[in-house]
Design a protein around this motif. Structure first.
Motif, PDB file in Angstrom:
ATOM      1  N   ALA A 152      -0.019  11.172   4.602  1.00 48.33           N
ATOM      2  CA  ALA A 152      -0.291   9.968   3.693  1.00 48.33           C
ATOM      3  C   ALA A 152      -0.783   9.863   2.509  1.00 48.33           C
ATOM      4  N   ALA A 153      -0.107   9.020   1.810  1.00 49.42           N
ATOM      5  CA  ALA A 153      -0.602   8.540   0.260  1.00 49.42           C
ATOM      6  C   ALA A 153      -1.592   7.501   0.523  1.00 49.42           C
ATOM      7  N   ILE A 154      -2.844   7.914   0.238  1.00 56.08           N
ATOM      8  CA  ILE A 154      -3.969   6.825   0.263  1.00 56.08           C
ATOM      9  C   ILE A 154      -4.436   6.609  -1.140  1.00 56.08           C
ATOM     10  N   LYS A 155      -3.736   6.817  -2.110  1.00 56.94           N
ATOM     11  CA  LYS A 155      -4.092   6.589  -3.547  1.00 56.94           C
ATOM     12  C   LYS A 155      -4.425   5.071  -3.897  1.00 56.94           C
ATOM     13  N   ALA A 156      -5.049   4.523  -4.736  1.00 62.37           N
ATOM     14  CA  ALA A 156      -5.288   3.077  -5.119  1.00 62.37           C
ATOM     15  C   ALA A 156      -5.957   2.479  -3.918  1.00 62.37           C
ATOM     16  N   ASN A 157      -6.996   3.210  -3.254  1.00 59.04           N
ATOM     17  CA  ASN A 157      -7.862   2.653  -2.288  1.00 59.04           C
ATOM     18  C   ASN A 157      -6.859   2.285  -1.015  1.00 59.04           C
ATOM     19  N   ALA A 158      -6.267   3.382  -0.719  1.00 54.13           N
ATOM     20  CA  ALA A 158      -5.394   3.259   0.301  1.00 54.13           C
ATOM     21  C   ALA A 158      -4.204   1.756   0.025  1.00 54.13           C
ATOM     22  N   TYR A 159      -3.791   1.750  -1.217  1.00 56.12           N
ATOM     23  CA  TYR A 159      -2.789   0.563  -1.677  1.00 56.12           C
ATOM     24  C   TYR A 159      -3.519  -0.609  -1.071  1.00 56.12           C
ATOM     25  N   GLY A 160      -4.860  -0.851  -1.526  1.00 58.52           N
ATOM     26  CA  GLY A 160      -5.562  -1.901  -1.485  1.00 58.52           C
ATOM     27  C   GLY A 160      -6.227  -2.280  -0.166  1.00 58.52           C
ATOM     28  N   LEU A 161      -5.950  -1.369   1.117  1.00 60.77           N
ATOM     29  CA  LEU A 161      -6.362  -1.631   2.112  1.00 60.77           C
ATOM     30  C   LEU A 161      -7.930  -0.988   2.478  1.00 60.77           C
ATOM     31  N   GLY A 162      -8.169  -0.115   2.039  1.00 59.38           N
ATOM     32  CA  GLY A 162      -9.559   0.528   1.997  1.00 59.38           C
ATOM     33  C   GLY A 162      -9.185   1.958   2.537  1.00 59.38           C
ATOM     34  N   ALA A 163      -9.395   2.969   1.657  1.00 55.29           N
ATOM     35  CA  ALA A 163      -9.164   4.358   1.904  1.00 55.29           C
ATOM     36  C   ALA A 163      -9.908   5.019   3.016  1.00 55.29           C
ATOM     37  N   VAL A 164     -11.301   4.591   3.123  1.00 58.34           N
ATOM     38  CA  VAL A 164     -12.055   5.149   3.886  1.00 58.34           C
ATOM     39  C   VAL A 164     -11.345   4.833   5.690  1.00 58.34           C
ATOM     40  N   SER A 172       7.389  20.362  -0.162  1.00 60.32           N
ATOM     41  CA  SER A 172       7.430  18.901  -0.024  1.00 60.32           C
ATOM     42  C   SER A 172       8.163  18.183  -1.069  1.00 60.32           C
ATOM     43  N   LEU A 173       9.001  17.149  -0.445  1.00 60.50           N
ATOM     44  CA  LEU A 173       9.626  16.488  -1.560  1.00 60.50           C
ATOM     45  C   LEU A 173       9.726  14.958  -1.229  1.00 60.50           C
ATOM     46  N   SER A 174       9.671  14.482   0.015  1.00 58.70           N
ATOM     47  CA  SER A 174      10.063  13.342   0.444  1.00 58.70           C
ATOM     48  C   SER A 174       8.721  12.013   0.369  1.00 58.70           C
ATOM     49  N   ASN A 175       8.883  11.164  -0.028  1.00 54.71           N
ATOM     50  CA  ASN A 175       8.097  10.034  -0.163  1.00 54.71           C
ATOM     51  C   ASN A 175       8.430   9.102   1.123  1.00 54.71           C
ATOM     52  N   SER A 176       8.099   7.912   1.438  1.00 55.56           N
ATOM     53  CA  SER A 176       8.526   7.036   2.389  1.00 55.56           C
ATOM     54  C   SER A 176      10.032   6.838   2.408  1.00 55.56           C
ATOM     55  N   ALA A 177      10.635   6.243   1.482  1.00 53.11           N
ATOM     56  CA  ALA A 177      12.032   6.255   1.209  1.00 53.11           C
ATOM     57  C   ALA A 177      12.884   7.559   1.283  1.00 53.11           C
ATOM     58  N   GLY A 178      12.255   8.651   0.797  1.00 54.77           N
ATOM     59  CA  GLY A 178      12.922   9.750   0.988  1.00 54.77           C
ATOM     60  C   GLY A 178      13.004  10.348   2.585  1.00 54.77           C
ATOM     61  N   CYS A 234       6.632  19.339   4.976  1.00 55.69           N
ATOM     62  CA  CYS A 234       5.751  18.266   5.002  1.00 55.69           C
ATOM     63  C   CYS A 234       6.331  16.922   4.134  1.00 55.69           C
ATOM     64  N   THR A 235       5.985  15.685   4.601  1.00 55.84           N
ATOM     65  CA  THR A 235       6.458  14.638   4.128  1.00 55.84           C
ATOM     66  C   THR A 235       5.353  13.807   3.603  1.00 55.84           C
ATOM     67  N   ARG A 236       5.383  13.029   2.547  1.00 58.51           N
ATOM     68  CA  ARG A 236       4.298  12.267   1.840  1.00 58.51           C
ATOM     69  C   ARG A 236       4.475  10.625   1.741  1.00 58.51           C
ATOM     70  N   PRO A 237       4.526  10.013   2.983  1.00 56.14           N
ATOM     71  CA  PRO A 237       4.797   8.481   2.901  1.00 56.14           C
ATOM     72  C   PRO A 237       3.525   7.709   2.085  1.00 56.14           C
ATOM     73  N   GLY A 238       3.896   6.665   1.542  1.00 55.33           N
ATOM     74  CA  GLY A 238       3.001   5.785   0.913  1.00 55.33           C
ATOM     75  C   GLY A 238       3.331   4.397   1.313  1.00 55.33           C
ATOM     76  N   LEU A 239       4.154   3.562   0.693  1.00 54.75           N
ATOM     77  CA  LEU A 239       4.273   2.364   0.809  1.00 54.75           C
ATOM     78  C   LEU A 239       4.504   2.014   2.231  1.00 54.75           C
ATOM     79  N   SER A 240       5.494   2.656   2.941  1.00 51.82           N
ATOM     80  CA  SER A 240       5.815   2.195   4.377  1.00 51.82           C
ATOM     81  C   SER A 240       4.851   2.447   5.437  1.00 51.82           C
ATOM     82  N   LEU A 241       3.828   3.223   5.180  1.00 53.59           N
ATOM     83  CA  LEU A 241       2.381   3.285   5.992  1.00 53.59           C
ATOM     84  C   LEU A 241       1.967   1.480   5.981  1.00 53.59           C
ATOM     85  N   TYR A 242       1.960   0.911   4.866  1.00 53.45           N
ATOM     86  CA  TYR A 242       1.318  -0.408   4.886  1.00 53.45           C
ATOM     87  C   TYR A 242       2.242  -1.495   5.028  1.00 53.45           C
ATOM     88  N   GLY A 243       3.625  -1.161   5.388  1.00 55.62           N
ATOM     89  CA  GLY A 243       4.406  -2.261   5.635  1.00 55.62           C
ATOM     90  C   GLY A 243       5.690  -2.467   4.509  1.00 55.62           C
TER      91      GLY A 243
END
Length: 351
Positions: free
Chosen positions: A39-51, A190-196, A207-216
């Motif tokens: 899970a990519a949780i940069k930028a405070n988990a895309y604004g949701l709150g990383a912790v 590892s190569l893939s983000n959400s769209a990948g 291993c995959t590294r989704p970000g944006l799709s975790l958050y909708g």
């Protein structure tokens, strides 16, 4: 004067759906096949709150988390369980070394200079390959000329530039990454983000590294059915007023009433990340009733048409229509900007 601290309730808040967050991670994990899903949780988990996001995704089985810098790593280190790994995507600067050497997190080495800087520590790291995006990463020509046996490499990774499109660059990057792996290997690739992830098994590796799709976020059609909305901005009504035919609303009079009708003024604006692109295009909701944005969004205030919900009054709450693909079409902003731009004036609560 009393020393008692008086709570001041926020006039705008984000309702965060924890079940939808976990469901999205599980859907992406299923799509990743045999690859483990982080899970990519940069930028405070895309604004949701990383912790809070780490806590929920760890409970679901996530064991790899990706942050941008060492400040973000420090924020979550106390929250991670044994066996959970943190990768710092921006690498390790000279100024980071003192903290990084004592951290639970590992740097993603992005340049030959960072490799030389880190190799003396003997500590684990990841390695970023530039497969054609030309942001961060080590060029393939440099990979071939270096002896990598002195590094404890966990993940060799690269990043797809155009996975949200069906373009030749995707296959070009895949082939470039494959060719580099014969010269440098880690425990995992590892190569893939959400769209990948949606591009198929060839892009998944270990291993995959989704970000944006975790958050909708839904960057490709293959994600549309599986990904749920997580973030719901809500705000209070400050005032209700009646417009007469010809009345104008907001800065530069971008809305003029063609009929008599009620409007509500909301305690939210572009300082909260609800940007001017929603002027005369955005929608708020009261249940299923649509309440169109009228005129220009200003810094702290928005006007909406409440003709369909004329019983609304001061202090009532309404919800922004913030399904990310829909909001992107309304505003002309990317799904990434929409979610990471939600401001600090919101209170955040999980349901």
């Amino acid at each position: 004067m009393s020393d008692k601290v008086i709570d001041i309730p926020a006039t705008a808040r984000l309702r965060l759906d924890g079940e939808a967050l976990v469901a999205n991670w599980r859907a992406l994990d299923d799509m990743s096949g045999a690859a483990s899903t982080g899970a990519a949780i940069k930028a405070n988990a895309y604004g949701l709150g990383a912790v809070e996001v780490v806590r929920r995704l760890q409970s679901a089985g996530c064991r790899d988390f990706y942050v941008a810098n060492w400040q973000e790593a420090r924020e979550i280190e106390a929250s991670v369980e044994e066996g959970t790994r943190i990768s710092v995507l921006n690498g390790v600067r000279p100024d980071d070394m003192q903290y990084a050497m004592g951290s639970l997190a590992k740097p993603v080495l992005n340049s030959v200079e960072q490799v030389y800087r880190w190799q003396e520590t003997g500590l684990p790291c990841d390695l970023m390959i530039n497969s054609g995006m030309n942001r961060l990463g080590i060029n393939p020509a440099d990979i071939e000329q270096y002896d990598w046996n002195g590094l404890d490499i966990d993940i060799v990774m690269s990043h797809l530039a155009s996975a949200d499109e069906d373009v030749p660059q995707n296959a070009d990057q895949l082939n470039q990454f494959d060719s580099v792996l014969q010269y440098v290997s880690g425990k995992r690739a590892s190569l893939s983000n959400s769209a990948g992830i949606a591009l198929g098994q060839a892009y998944h590796f270990d291993c995959t590294r989704p970000g944006l799709s975790l958050y909708g976020g839904k960057q490709r059609p293959e994600l549309s059915a599986a990904i749920k909305q997580v973030v719901f901005p809500e705000t209070q009504i400050l005032q209700v007023r009646e417009l007469q035919v010809g009345d104008k609303v907001g800065y530069n009079a971008k809305y003029t009433a063609e009929r008599d009708h009620p409007i509500a003024i909301l305690a939210m604006g572009y300082a909260d990340g609800y940007l001017r692109g929603f002027s005369n295009t955005g929608l708020f909701l009261r249940g299923q009733t649509k309440l169109p944005v009228l005129g220009r969004v200003s810094m702290d205030l928005i006007a909406i048409d409440i003709s369909g919900a004329s019983d609304l009054g001061e202090s009532d709450w309404v919800t922004a229509q913030y399904d990310l693909p829909t909001a992107s079409r309304q505003s002309g902003l990317s799904q990434y900007e929409l979610i990471t731009g939600l401001g600090n004036r919101y209170s955040r609560y999980w349901v």
